[in-house]
Scaffold this active site. Sequence first.
Site, PDB file in Angstrom:
ATOM      1  N   ASP A  69     -39.860 -31.869  -9.985  1.00 30.52           N
ATOM      2  CA  ASP A  69     -41.145 -32.486  -9.639  1.00 30.52           C
ATOM      3  C   ASP A  69     -41.414 -33.608 -10.632  1.00 30.52           C
ATOM      4  OD1 ASP A  69     -41.704 -30.859 -11.806  1.00 30.52           O
ATOM      5  OD2 ASP A  69     -43.318 -29.762 -10.857  1.00 30.52           O
ATOM      6  N   TYR A  71     -42.836 -36.206 -13.556  1.00 36.26           N
ATOM      7  CA  TYR A  71     -43.313 -36.038 -14.927  1.00 36.26           C
ATOM      8  C   TYR A  71     -44.812 -35.776 -14.907  1.00 36.26           C
ATOM      9  CZ  TYR A  71     -38.860 -38.185 -16.383  1.00 36.26           C
ATOM     10  OH  TYR A  71     -37.537 -38.466 -16.593  1.00 36.26           O
ATOM     11  N   PHE A  82     -37.084 -38.931 -12.269  1.00 39.91           N
ATOM     12  CA  PHE A  82     -36.563 -39.165 -13.615  1.00 39.91           C
ATOM     13  C   PHE A  82     -36.920 -40.532 -14.197  1.00 39.91           C
ATOM     14  CE2 PHE A  82     -33.601 -36.056 -11.734  1.00 39.91           C
ATOM     15  CZ  PHE A  82     -33.782 -35.013 -12.622  1.00 39.91           C
ATOM     16  N   HIS A 193     -30.120 -28.595 -14.776  1.00 37.91           N
ATOM     17  CA  HIS A 193     -31.088 -29.669 -14.973  1.00 37.91           C
ATOM     18  C   HIS A 193     -30.833 -30.339 -16.331  1.00 37.91           C
ATOM     19  CE1 HIS A 193     -35.010 -31.641 -15.428  1.00 37.91           C
ATOM     20  NE2 HIS A 193     -35.125 -31.520 -14.127  1.00 37.91           N
TER      21      HIS A 193
END
Length: 231
Positions: A69, A71, A82, A193
């Site tokens: 999801d 930031y 990202f 991740h």
Amino acid sequence: MTERPLNLSPPWAEVLGPVLRSPELQALAAHLRQRKAAGIPVYPPGKQIFAALDAAPPEQVRVVIVGQDPYHGPGQAQGFAFSVAPGVPVPPSLQNIYKELQADLGLPASAFQNGDLRGWARQGVLLLNAVLTVEGGAPGAHQKLGWETVTDAVIAHLSEHFDHRVFILWGSYAQRKGAQIDRARHAVLSAPHPSPLSAHRGFFGSKPFSQANTYLAAHGFAPIAWEQHGG
């Protein structure tokens, strides 16, 4: 989202219109409005929620990078997984992505002076979070509220209507999207991740960037110039 499908790029508006008009998504829209009315920050700003889709029409997508999801800090989320705008400090997950990119392709650290990844989007890299909004300081706050049906529809459309795309799934939440992908027609690259909590469990050394370019070249596509990331 009653107000957004008309502003979404026409190819994606056609693909996602029925999903966005569903009762589930209307309830999500109402929830977002309620949270904002209560003074709770919701990221990214409303006009940027679909930024990644606006930047990458379906026929132009060559690579899909799926995150979790957005930031959850002020000024960070800009609608691309990202990515952060120039001038915003590079978040730890993106720092690790850059480290892997440098190691994978032998690129110098000087190639990555900011966290803006929109240059990838212009080359056909869809930077898609599994969930498209988040609340300030509360990662995961908008999981299981309906966004997953939207991003499932995005991935299913790309899988069903095109061939030889590369899907890069980072983290278990993103990897659940693999169920929507025909692996006989596409490349699926999965890894932990890139967050500091999990990057050392197999993200580092996974070489997704070179693998993606090798696959694209083998099927007649130009490689992604990963060093050309800045907006």
